[in-house]
Design a protein around this motif. Structure first.
Motif: not given
Length: 165
Positions: A24-28, A130-143
């Motif tokens: 799991d993606i915990t943070d970006v 071969n086994f792929t674990i897919p993950m996704s993370y939605k975010g926003e970059m404040k300019l």
């Protein structure tokens, strides 16, 4: 032939029900920028149910914004997952400046860039392959705004009040 088919189905059922590593993606975070582009740092938590370490073959990534793929690629041989436990993995993704310029129309009035980071952790499991674990993370970059440069990033009491409402 019927016994062979039953054996094949039995093995397929057992393999399908085997525990598999989870991630799991915990943070970006926005790591920084330089002459070559902007760098994002994704932190991934990986759980391995097996007692032996599992090597990670590669990580496939894609950064998307406004339904467009901004950058994609692979990171070969990023390490391995330790046995019977959790592993934290840090993945850096570089987004070239040219790709960021194409996002200007997404900025609009809210002065941020909405993005989706998709990662695929590709590992080689014995028997399964071969086994792929897919993950996704939605975010926003404040300019940053011009006011941020002069205030040092601190908001005014009026702005804080507007955010709280």
């Amino acid at each position: 032939m019927e016994i062979l088919e039953q054996a094949k189905n039995y093995v397929a059922g057992k393999v399908a029900n085997m525990p598999k590593p989870e991630a799991d993606i915990t943070d970006v975070d926005f790591k920084g920028f330089g002459l070559d582009g902007i760098t994002l740092l994704a932190k991934i938590s990986i759980t391995n149910p097996y007692s032996v370490p599992i090597p990670i073959g590669e990580i496939a990534y894609a950064v998307k914004s406004a339904d467009r793929c901004i950058v994609s690629g692979t990171i070969p041989d990023p390490g391995s997952i330790k046995g019977n436990g959790d592993t934290m993995l840090e993945v850096t993704v570089k987004v070239p400046h040219g790709a960021m310029v194409s996002l200007i129309r997404d900025v609009g009035g809210d002065w941020d860039i909405d993005y989706v980071l998709e990662l695929g952790l590709i590992i080689d499991l014995p028997v399964i392959g071969n086994f792929t674990i897919p993950m996704s993370y939605k975010g926003e970059m404040k300019l940053p705004t011009f006011a941020d440069f002069f205030r040092g990033g601190k908001s005014t009491p009026e702005e804080e009040e507007a955010v709280c409402k």
